[in-house]
Motif scaffolding. Structure first.
Motif, PDB file in Angstrom:
ATOM      1  N   MET A 166       2.397   1.076   0.567  1.00 17.87           N
ATOM      2  CA  MET A 166       2.303  -0.316   0.990  1.00 17.87           C
ATOM      3  C   MET A 166       3.385  -0.535   2.046  1.00 17.87           C
ATOM      4  N   LEU A 167       2.959  -0.564   3.306  1.00 21.48           N
ATOM      5  CA  LEU A 167       3.937  -0.727   4.379  1.00 21.48           C
ATOM      6  C   LEU A 167       4.528  -2.128   4.375  1.00 21.48           C
ATOM      7  N   CYS A 168       3.679  -3.126   4.182  1.00 25.79           N
ATOM      8  CA  CYS A 168       4.159  -4.496   4.094  1.00 25.79           C
ATOM      9  C   CYS A 168       3.132  -5.336   3.354  1.00 25.79           C
ATOM     10  N   ASP A 169       3.611  -6.168   2.434  1.00 24.97           N
ATOM     11  CA  ASP A 169       2.768  -7.088   1.685  1.00 24.97           C
ATOM     12  C   ASP A 169       3.427  -8.457   1.801  1.00 24.97           C
ATOM     13  N   PHE A 170       2.751  -9.395   2.448  1.00 29.77           N
ATOM     14  CA  PHE A 170       3.354 -10.682   2.786  1.00 29.77           C
ATOM     15  C   PHE A 170       2.459 -11.820   2.325  1.00 29.77           C
ATOM     16  N   GLY A 171       3.014 -12.705   1.483  1.00 25.64           N
ATOM     17  CA  GLY A 171       2.249 -13.837   0.983  1.00 25.64           C
ATOM     18  C   GLY A 171       2.968 -15.145   1.221  1.00 25.64           C
ATOM     19  N   GLN A 172       2.188 -16.195   1.456  1.00 29.16           N
ATOM     20  CA  GLN A 172       2.733 -17.535   1.652  1.00 29.16           C
ATOM     21  C   GLN A 172       1.881 -18.540   0.886  1.00 29.16           C
ATOM     22  N   SER A 173       2.520 -19.405   0.112  1.00 30.82           N
ATOM     23  CA  SER A 173       1.831 -20.493  -0.574  1.00 30.82           C
ATOM     24  C   SER A 173       2.459 -21.814  -0.176  1.00 30.82           C
ATOM     25  N   LYS A 174       1.612 -22.773   0.171  1.00 30.21           N
ATOM     26  CA  LYS A 174       2.080 -24.096   0.573  1.00 30.21           C
ATOM     27  C   LYS A 174       1.204 -25.156  -0.094  1.00 30.21           C
ATOM     28  N   ILE A 175       1.803 -26.285  -0.401  1.00 32.33           N
ATOM     29  CA  ILE A 175       1.026 -27.456  -0.783  1.00 32.33           C
ATOM     30  C   ILE A 175       0.812 -28.282   0.474  1.00 32.33           C
ATOM     31  N   VAL A 176      -0.449 -28.538   0.792  1.00 32.53           N
ATOM     32  CA  VAL A 176      -0.800 -29.225   2.031  1.00 32.53           C
ATOM     33  C   VAL A 176      -1.672 -30.436   1.718  1.00 32.53           C
ATOM     34  N   GLY A 177      -1.782 -31.312   2.686  1.00 30.10           N
ATOM     35  CA  GLY A 177      -2.658 -32.456   2.551  1.00 30.10           C
ATOM     36  C   GLY A 177      -4.102 -32.046   2.754  1.00 30.10           C
ATOM     37  N   GLY A 178      -4.988 -32.660   1.983  1.00 35.88           N
ATOM     38  CA  GLY A 178      -6.407 -32.346   2.091  1.00 35.88           C
ATOM     39  C   GLY A 178      -7.240 -33.595   1.895  1.00 35.88           C
ATOM     40  N   PRO A 185       4.519   3.324  -3.567  1.00 33.27           N
ATOM     41  CA  PRO A 185       5.758   2.777  -2.993  1.00 33.27           C
ATOM     42  C   PRO A 185       5.457   1.595  -2.067  1.00 33.27           C
ATOM     43  N   THR A 186       6.401   0.664  -2.013  1.00 31.54           N
ATOM     44  CA  THR A 186       6.278  -0.506  -1.152  1.00 31.54           C
ATOM     45  C   THR A 186       7.523  -0.614  -0.285  1.00 31.54           C
ATOM     46  N   ARG A 187       7.325  -0.573   1.037  1.00 33.46           N
ATOM     47  CA  ARG A 187       8.489  -0.638   1.926  1.00 33.46           C
ATOM     48  C   ARG A 187       9.024  -2.056   2.060  1.00 33.46           C
ATOM     49  N   TRP A 188       8.110  -3.034   2.095  1.00 31.03           N
ATOM     50  CA  TRP A 188       8.558  -4.418   2.247  1.00 31.03           C
ATOM     51  C   TRP A 188       7.560  -5.320   1.539  1.00 31.03           C
ATOM     52  N   SER A 189       8.061  -6.170   0.641  1.00 29.85           N
ATOM     53  CA  SER A 189       7.218  -7.159  -0.029  1.00 29.85           C
ATOM     54  C   SER A 189       7.922  -8.501   0.041  1.00 29.85           C
ATOM     55  N   TRP A 215      11.442 -14.844  -1.288  1.00 30.51           N
ATOM     56  CA  TRP A 215      11.838 -13.655  -2.048  1.00 30.51           C
ATOM     57  C   TRP A 215      11.443 -12.415  -1.253  1.00 30.51           C
ATOM     58  N   VAL A 216      12.348 -11.438  -1.171  1.00 29.65           N
ATOM     59  CA  VAL A 216      12.068 -10.189  -0.459  1.00 29.65           C
ATOM     60  C   VAL A 216      12.570  -9.018  -1.287  1.00 29.65           C
ATOM     61  N   MET A 217      11.740  -7.982  -1.386  1.00 32.00           N
ATOM     62  CA  MET A 217      12.166  -6.689  -1.911  1.00 32.00           C
ATOM     63  C   MET A 217      11.856  -5.613  -0.880  1.00 32.00           C
ATOM     64  N   LYS A 218      12.792  -4.670  -0.749  1.00 33.85           N
ATOM     65  CA  LYS A 218      12.626  -3.578   0.217  1.00 33.85           C
ATOM     66  C   LYS A 218      12.670  -2.235  -0.500  1.00 33.85           C
ATOM     67  N   ASN A 219      11.875  -1.297   0.005  1.00 36.97           N
ATOM     68  CA  ASN A 219      11.865   0.079  -0.498  1.00 36.97           C
ATOM     69  C   ASN A 219      11.722   0.116  -2.024  1.00 36.97           C
ATOM     70  N   VAL A 220      10.659  -0.518  -2.488  1.00 40.59           N
ATOM     71  CA  VAL A 220      10.398  -0.626  -3.920  1.00 40.59           C
ATOM     72  C   VAL A 220       9.678   0.641  -4.392  1.00 40.59           C
ATOM     73  N   PRO A 221      10.198   1.337  -5.376  1.00 41.20           N
ATOM     74  CA  PRO A 221       9.535   2.563  -5.844  1.00 41.20           C
ATOM     75  C   PRO A 221       8.234   2.254  -6.573  1.00 41.20           C
ATOM     76  N   ALA A 222       7.347   3.229  -6.596  1.00 39.75           N
ATOM     77  CA  ALA A 222       6.112   3.089  -7.362  1.00 39.75           C
ATOM     78  C   ALA A 222       6.433   2.988  -8.839  1.00 39.75           C
ATOM     79  N   LEU A 223       5.695   2.140  -9.544  1.00 39.43           N
ATOM     80  CA  LEU A 223       5.848   2.056 -10.994  1.00 39.43           C
ATOM     81  C   LEU A 223       4.830   2.982 -11.635  1.00 39.43           C
ATOM     82  N   ARG A 224       5.306   3.953 -12.351  1.00 43.93           N
ATOM     83  CA  ARG A 224       4.425   4.925 -13.001  1.00 43.93           C
ATOM     84  C   ARG A 224       4.382   4.650 -14.499  1.00 43.93           C
ATOM     85  N   GLU A 225       3.207   4.821 -15.054  1.00 43.98           N
ATOM     86  CA  GLU A 225       3.053   4.600 -16.492  1.00 43.98           C
ATOM     87  C   GLU A 225       3.771   5.702 -17.253  1.00 43.98           C
ATOM     88  N   GLU A 226       4.563   5.306 -18.234  1.00 40.26           N
ATOM     89  CA  GLU A 226       5.353   6.241 -19.012  1.00 40.26           C
ATOM     90  C   GLU A 226       4.846   6.278 -20.456  1.00 40.26           C
TER      91      GLU A 226
END
Length: 449
Positions: free
Chosen positions: A37-49, A164-168, A228-239
């Protein structure tokens, strides 16, 4: 008319369509990974509708597919919530596959017919799409928007994956009228974790009786901008001995707790387990059928006459339900249609099977109620956060005359009475009763009863 809120702008970590040759270079730490995962970017906003506020969630992601084992990452599923006639809206989907051919960057856009809608249950649907022409070494990229009128359903975010995730990065903009509880799960540090007040402006429309067209107006207030930002996040493997892998992913979750509009008193909107239980027992596709006459009444009457001992009678009812209906492997909280129709079909999901079991146990003169749980693959329930989505499974709870308690699941013929399948042994379950105030948490461990 929908208008996005105005807040202080920040540079984004990912711009859709801006892939370069440098993105194809794998880091040494990722050499064993099937995908990154090179980059995973999310944005949530409350907007008028129209007629009020709504949530707008945008996700953009870029993934390097390194080996064939990473091909499952080329299919993406987007869950949506619905209630009655309202449903979340899936919009603005774009997807591109990039390949380097003789040093030249080749793009292939995802076709419109690569998107499929899946019906899950009465409250959940999903959209599924697959990126085209993927090979080892491809980069895939996608972006989409989800609009929601359900302000309680602020999107959670997962910073960690099984690759692995480089940037989330996740950002939210919440106007001052709304307060959300925040639940963060992480064994890893955040590179950035910040909250700051920002100016907020949005436009909303509202229809007043006798006036047409709808009146539009601006809203100006303050908002809380969080990042919130995390960088170079290792893969989570089932143990080994890991009961629920989902519980270990670094993530942030939200629960709407308070709404306070100008010149009004704050209104507590946080759900309670009692209210959730009451509503569920009244719903047509869950609890209402439990109070109807069982389609197995004739067979059950014979069992009652033949087996006066309650535990033996309970075991016989379980066997009768298993003979009547086969489990189709679908873990769902809601009935497919009605218990009568499920019985006629002879097969059903876990709710069809085990709610028929509850109904039949009651017909046999036993004290039986549904018990909600979350399977190991679904993660542990956050007992401090009353949300129905915490659960994906239902079994029967039986109290015998000597106060012995049994948890019973009719989906697995080989599991002894009073024990649950391994997939269900995951913390506590929620017992649903009428009245709801008698509902409680029950340990799923077989040695507790």
């Amino acid at each position: 008319m929908l208008a996005a809120p105005t807040a202080l702008a920040q540079e984004v970590p990912l711009v859709f369509g801006k892939v370069t040759a440098a993105d194809f270079v794998a880091a040494p730490a990722d050499s064993a990974a099937p995908a990154v995962m090179l980059c995973d970017f999310g944005q949530s906003k409350i907007v008028g509708g129209r007629e009020g506020f709504q949530l707008e969630y945008v996700r953009t992601a870029r993934i390097l597919i390194r080996r064939k084992a990473g091909y499952p990452w080329t299919t993406v599923q987007v869950p949506l919530y619905r209630r009655n006639e309202q449903t979340e809206r899936f919009k603005k989907l774009k997807g591109i596959t990039y390949n380097l051919v003789d040093g030249k960057l080749i793009q292939e856009k995802m076709a419109e017919n690569a998107v499929f809608k899946d019906e899950q249950d009465k409250n959940h649907t999903s959209y599924r799409f697959t990126l085209p022409n993927v090979r080892e070494g491809s980069i895939i990229e996608f972006t989409y928007t989800v609009e929601s009128d359900f302000l309680f359903n602020l999107q959670a975010w997962r910073f960690q994956h099984t690759i692995p995730t480089r940037w989330s990065e996740y950002r939210t903009v919440i106007p001052a009228y709304f307060r959300y509880k925040q639940i963060t799960r992480s064994y890893l540090p955040f590179a950035v974790q910040e909250d700051k007040p920002v100016p907020y402006n949005t436009r909303m429309s509202h229809s007043f009786e006798g006036l047409a067209p709808a009146q539009e107006y601006n809203i100006n207030t303050q908002a809380l901008s969080s990042r919130w930002v995390m960088k170079n996040v290792p893969a989570l493997r089932e143990e080994p001995f890991m009961t629920a892998q989902l519980d270990y992913f670094s993530s942030v979750d939200f629960e709407l707790s308070t709404i306070q509009y100008p010149n009004q008193e704050p209104r507590d909107v946080a759900a309670t387990w009692e209210a959730i239980g009451t509503e569920l027992l009244q719903q047509e596709q869950f609890g209402r059928d439990l109070y109807q006459k069982s389609t197995l009444t004739a067979q059950i009457s014979a069992l009652k006459a033949r087996l006066p001992e309650p535990r033996e009678r309970a075991a016989a009812v379980v066997a009768l339900v298993q003979q009547t209906m086969k489990y189709n492997g679908q873990e769902q909280l809601y009935l497919t249609k009605t218990l009568k129709e499920a019985t006629q079909r002879g097969q059903g999901n876990v709710a069809d099977v085990n709610l028929l079991l509850v109904q039949s146990l009651r017909a046999a003169g036993l004290d039986a109620n549904p018990l909600l749980l979350s399977t190991r693959s679904h993660g542990h329930v956050l007992e401090s956060m009353p949300v129905l989505n915490n659960f994906n499974y239902v079994v029967a709870h039986v109290r015998l005359p000597d106060n012995t308690e049994l948890l019973v699941d009719a989906t697995e013929p080989v599991v002894p009475l009073g024990m649950l399948p391994k997939r269900c042994l995951n913390g506590n379950g929620r017992l649903l009763t009428a009245p709801a105030a008698l509902g409680r948490w029950v340990s799923l461990a077989p040695t507790q009863r």
